[in-house]
Design a protein around this motif. Structure first.
Motif, mmCIF file in Angstrom:
data_model
loop_
_atom_site.group_PDB
_atom_site.id
_atom_site.type_symbol
_atom_site.label_atom_id
_atom_site.label_comp_id
_atom_site.label_asym_id
_atom_site.label_seq_id
_atom_site.Cartn_x
_atom_site.Cartn_y
_atom_site.Cartn_z
ATOM 1 N N ALA B 70 0.846 -1.203 0.000
ATOM 2 C CA ALA B 70 0.000 0.000 0.000
ATOM 3 C C ALA B 70 0.881 1.254 0.000
ATOM 4 O O ALA B 70 0.574 2.242 -0.681
ATOM 5 C CB ALA B 70 -0.913 -0.013 1.223
ATOM 6 N N GLY B 71 1.984 1.199 0.743
ATOM 7 C CA GLY B 71 2.900 2.350 0.821
ATOM 8 C C GLY B 71 3.524 2.663 -0.538
ATOM 9 O O GLY B 71 3.552 3.820 -0.971
ATOM 10 N N ILE B 72 4.009 1.627 -1.220
ATOM 11 C CA ILE B 72 4.674 1.845 -2.520
ATOM 12 C C ILE B 72 3.676 2.390 -3.550
ATOM 13 O O ILE B 72 3.938 3.386 -4.227
ATOM 14 C CB ILE B 72 5.305 0.516 -3.023
ATOM 15 C CG1 ILE B 72 6.488 0.143 -2.140
ATOM 16 C CG2 ILE B 72 5.761 0.645 -4.476
ATOM 17 C CD1 ILE B 72 6.989 -1.279 -2.336
ATOM 18 N N VAL B 73 2.509 1.751 -3.628
ATOM 19 C CA VAL B 73 1.509 2.190 -4.614
ATOM 20 C C VAL B 73 1.004 3.592 -4.257
ATOM 21 O O VAL B 73 0.853 4.457 -5.129
ATOM 22 C CB VAL B 73 0.351 1.168 -4.693
ATOM 23 C CG1 VAL B 73 -0.794 1.704 -5.539
ATOM 24 C CG2 VAL B 73 0.858 -0.143 -5.285
ATOM 25 N N GLY B 74 0.778 3.832 -2.971
ATOM 26 C CA GLY B 74 0.333 5.157 -2.523
ATOM 27 C C GLY B 74 1.361 6.229 -2.875
ATOM 28 O O GLY B 74 1.000 7.297 -3.398
ATOM 29 N N ILE B 150 3.282 -10.094 -6.813
ATOM 30 C CA ILE B 150 2.164 -9.201 -7.139
ATOM 31 C C ILE B 150 2.569 -7.746 -6.937
ATOM 32 O O ILE B 150 2.337 -6.879 -7.784
ATOM 33 C CB ILE B 150 0.932 -9.549 -6.261
ATOM 34 C CG1 ILE B 150 0.387 -10.929 -6.633
ATOM 35 C CG2 ILE B 150 -0.153 -8.483 -6.391
ATOM 36 C CD1 ILE B 150 -0.656 -11.466 -5.663
ATOM 37 N N MET B 151 3.217 -7.495 -5.792
ATOM 38 C CA MET B 151 3.597 -6.127 -5.446
ATOM 39 C C MET B 151 4.525 -5.528 -6.503
ATOM 40 O O MET B 151 4.364 -4.379 -6.925
ATOM 41 C CB MET B 151 4.302 -6.156 -4.087
ATOM 42 C CG MET B 151 4.014 -4.943 -3.244
ATOM 43 S SD MET B 151 5.071 -4.791 -1.812
ATOM 44 C CE MET B 151 5.199 -6.342 -1.098
ATOM 45 N N SER B 152 5.514 -6.317 -6.947
ATOM 46 C CA SER B 152 6.473 -5.788 -7.921
ATOM 47 C C SER B 152 5.781 -5.521 -9.264
ATOM 48 O O SER B 152 6.078 -4.527 -9.934
ATOM 49 C CB SER B 152 7.652 -6.744 -8.103
ATOM 50 O OG SER B 152 7.204 -8.001 -8.547
ATOM 51 N N GLY B 153 4.824 -6.376 -9.647
ATOM 52 C CA GLY B 153 4.101 -6.165 -10.899
ATOM 53 C C GLY B 153 3.195 -4.954 -10.825
ATOM 54 O O GLY B 153 3.174 -4.117 -11.740
ATOM 55 N N VAL B 154 2.459 -4.834 -9.719
ATOM 56 C CA VAL B 154 1.537 -3.697 -9.574
ATOM 57 C C VAL B 154 2.328 -2.380 -9.516
ATOM 58 O O VAL B 154 1.923 -1.377 -10.114
ATOM 59 C CB VAL B 154 0.649 -3.879 -8.316
ATOM 60 C CG1 VAL B 154 -0.144 -2.626 -8.017
ATOM 61 C CG2 VAL B 154 -0.301 -5.059 -8.507
ATOM 62 N N PHE B 157 3.283 -1.409 -12.959
ATOM 63 C CA PHE B 157 2.091 -0.992 -13.706
ATOM 64 C C PHE B 157 1.672 0.431 -13.310
ATOM 65 O O PHE B 157 1.398 1.273 -14.170
ATOM 66 C CB PHE B 157 0.950 -1.983 -13.425
ATOM 67 C CG PHE B 157 -0.278 -1.768 -14.254
ATOM 68 C CD1 PHE B 157 -0.343 -2.234 -15.561
ATOM 69 C CD2 PHE B 157 -1.381 -1.103 -13.737
ATOM 70 C CE1 PHE B 157 -1.478 -2.043 -16.338
ATOM 71 C CE2 PHE B 157 -2.520 -0.897 -14.506
ATOM 72 C CZ PHE B 157 -2.568 -1.377 -15.806
ATOM 73 N N VAL B 158 1.662 0.688 -11.999
ATOM 74 C CA VAL B 158 1.257 2.023 -11.521
ATOM 75 C C VAL B 158 2.296 3.066 -11.921
ATOM 76 O O VAL B 158 1.953 4.195 -12.286
ATOM 77 C CB VAL B 158 1.025 2.005 -9.983
ATOM 78 C CG1 VAL B 158 0.732 3.399 -9.460
ATOM 79 C CG2 VAL B 158 -0.129 1.064 -9.646
ATOM 80 N N TYR B 159 3.569 2.688 -11.897
ATOM 81 C CA TYR B 159 4.616 3.618 -12.345
ATOM 82 C C TYR B 159 4.347 4.051 -13.784
ATOM 83 O O TYR B 159 4.381 5.238 -14.113
ATOM 84 C CB TYR B 159 5.993 2.954 -12.250
ATOM 85 C CG TYR B 159 7.121 3.856 -12.702
ATOM 86 C CD1 TYR B 159 7.752 4.718 -11.799
ATOM 87 C CD2 TYR B 159 7.532 3.881 -14.030
ATOM 88 C CE1 TYR B 159 8.763 5.574 -12.217
ATOM 89 C CE2 TYR B 159 8.540 4.725 -14.464
ATOM 90 C CZ TYR B 159 9.158 5.567 -13.546
ATOM 91 O OH TYR B 159 10.151 6.419 -13.973
ATOM 92 N N ALA B 160 4.055 3.067 -14.647
ATOM 93 C CA ALA B 160 3.794 3.389 -16.061
ATOM 94 C C ALA B 160 2.548 4.262 -16.189
ATOM 95 O O ALA B 160 2.545 5.240 -16.937
ATOM 96 C CB ALA B 160 3.630 2.100 -16.866
#
Lengths: 255, 255
Positions: B70-74, B150-154, B157-160
């Motif tokens: 959640a921290g990385i994606v946030g 999952i975390m590394s893929g998401v 994806f969010v970075y892109a």
């Protein structure tokens, strides 16, 4: 059209010289090549473990009927899928050899770490079969014919037909007859009796004793030809999946 | 977002190898722990040692991974580029290198998860009959390695989606499939455990109960389509206008 889409459509360059362009391409290679190799190793290992699994894990599973039929059908999938992208987009006839080589590396690492060191099975019982020659056949066929049709017809058939002979020299010592408690059986089955597992080959076949069929006999080439026939269709099907996989599809939203 | 003076786009190798080392250390630590304790205190779910060594690990790692994800994606969402229409080509190219390095890290985790840690589970279940869904190999594979996958893929994806114009307004179907496959492994785990609990306590690895995992693993076949999308744009961004041009950012074609 939004601002960011306009930014994409206005194609501009980030390069000022050919030397800089070359550096950029080297960076792409340094990132893309290990990425592809690791993905091949991971996907192929996962796919192979869950479709062939025990037939390749244990020497006593490598019988004359199921192992030479199940294995070519599973081992052709990644070579076919990735031959499409590597040949069609990059003109590299490497799809078969590269994917199977990655599987081989992954298999040896896993057999040693997991089956030998972790679960204490002897390497003699859990060595991976060799399949690299099958990848070479597919790639040579593609290089020579430059046709997916002929590669499927001849190469796909050859993968099914040659799997058993390719492994024969390594497998032969395990097919030697021995007598155990008054019963004749193979060295491989003797090992199987000594190392009881939760998935012993009785799941899929009767462990034959005291007949010549125990040691292969005529069923082996019959299985090889049948596997070759099925594998022609199998190669073409997965090539089509590879064609779908390379489609650079953009959608507006997921749901 | 800052638009710094022009510099040749580079892959952030130092940060990549730092993260790769971190991943290697964490996965190695899990492997050593598994090797040391799985067959000693990991055999009986109802023993106090199992609760102490294995269930405690599960209870710690799940919230840690959820918070980290959640921290990385946030962080990626909060620090998103809100002026993608003003993005310079050199900066866009640098971000493609960052994205490729993220996907390379994803591939490293994919390999570790799909091969050594998946087959550790295969080896383990060949010598033990489970008395719980939370076996030592499952706690590592399903509740640590796959969430990391999952975390590394998401994250990639969010970075892109938040930093690259090409991915901002549209959804790359191959990229979405590549990320969705590992995510859907977790619901499929429910089927797997349900079946193993009620009718299939042992572990034939190629059994139909595992074929859902295979299907989801095949989502990686879309990697070819993603590579086509990435490389097409990288080629556009690295095209030279003229050899003697000293200006790095040239408009090749006004949209």
């Amino acid at each position: 059209m939004s601002k960011s889409s306009q930014a994409v459509s206005a194609t501009r360059s980030g390069m000022s010289s050919s030397a800089e362009q070359r550096k950029a391409y080297i960076q792409v290679d340094l990132l893309a090549i290990p990425l592809v190799v690791l993905l091949f190793a991971g996907i192929f290992s996962f796919h192979f473990a869950l479709l062939v699994g025990d037939w390749d894990y244990w020497v006593d599973w490598r019988d004359r009927r199921w192992w030479p039929l199940v294995t070519p059908l599973a081992i052709t999938v990644l070579p076919a899928v990735f031959s499409y992208v590597l040949w069609d987009k990059l003109r590299l006839p490497l799809g078969g050899t590269l994917t199977i080589l990655c599987l081989t590396f992954a298999a040896w690492i896993s057999r040693y770490l997991n089956f030998h060191l972790f679960a204490d099975f002897p390497m003699n019982f859990v060595w991976p079969s060799t399949y690299i020659g099958l990848g070479l056949i597919l790639d040579c066929m593609l290089l020579l014919t430059r046709s997916f049709f002929w590669t499927g017809l001849f190469g796909g058939f050859a993968v099914g037909a040659f799997l058993y002979p390719l492994n024969w020299s390594m497998l032969a010592p395990f097919q030697v007859p021995v007598e155990m408690h008054g019963t004749m059986l193979t060295v491989a089955d003797t090992l199987g009796y000594e190392y009881i597992r939760t998935a012993i080959p009785e799941y899929v076949r009767i462990i034959e004793e005291s007949t010549l069929r125990t040691f292969g006999e005529a069923v082996t080439p019959l299985t090889a030809v049948f596997a070759g026939f099925l594998n022609i269709l199998n190669y073409w099907f997965w090539l089509w999946i590879g064609y779908l996989g390379t489609k650079a599809i953009w959608i507006r939203k997921i749901v | 977002m800052k638009t710094a003076a022009y510099s040749s786009p580079k892959t952030p190798w130092a940060r990549f190898f730092l993260l790769l080392s971190l991943v290697a250390i964490i996965f190695s630590a899990y492997r050593v722990y598994q090797h040391a304790t799985a067959f000693t205190v990991g055999l009986d779910y109802f023993s106090p040692e199992f609760q102490q060594y294995w269930m405690r690990l599960l209870y710690i790692q799940l919230p840690v991974l959820a918070l980290a994800g959640a921290g990385i994606v946030g962080w990626l969402l909060v620090t998103r580029d809100r002026n993608l229409d003003k993005l310079e080509p050199a900066e866009e190219l640098r971000r493609y290198f960052v994205l490729l390095s993220q996907i390379l890290l994803f591939a490293c985790i994919a390999y570790l998860t799909a091969s050594p840690f998946t087959e550790a589970d295969a080896a383990w279940h060949q010598v033990t009959v489970r008395d719980t869904d939370f076996t030592p190999t499952h706690i590592v594979l399903f509740y640590f390695a796959i969430p990391m996958f999952i975390m590394s893929g998401v994250a990639a994806f969010v970075y892109a989606r938040t930093r690259l114009p090409q991915f901002a307004d549209r959804v790359s179907l191959p990229f979405a499939l590549l990320v969705a496959g590992p995510i859907m492994i977790m619901p499929n785990l429910g089927l797997n455990e349900w079946g193993h609990t009620f009718f299939y306590a042992e572990e034939l690895f190629a059994a139909p109960i595992h074929w859902g995992f295979v299907l989801l693993g095949w989502s990686a076949f879309a990697a070819g389509g993603l590579l086509v999308q990435l490389l097409t744009r990288i080629v556009e961004l690295t095209r030279l206008v003229s050899e003697d041009s000293a200006e790095p950012q040239k408009v090749l074609a006004a949209g």
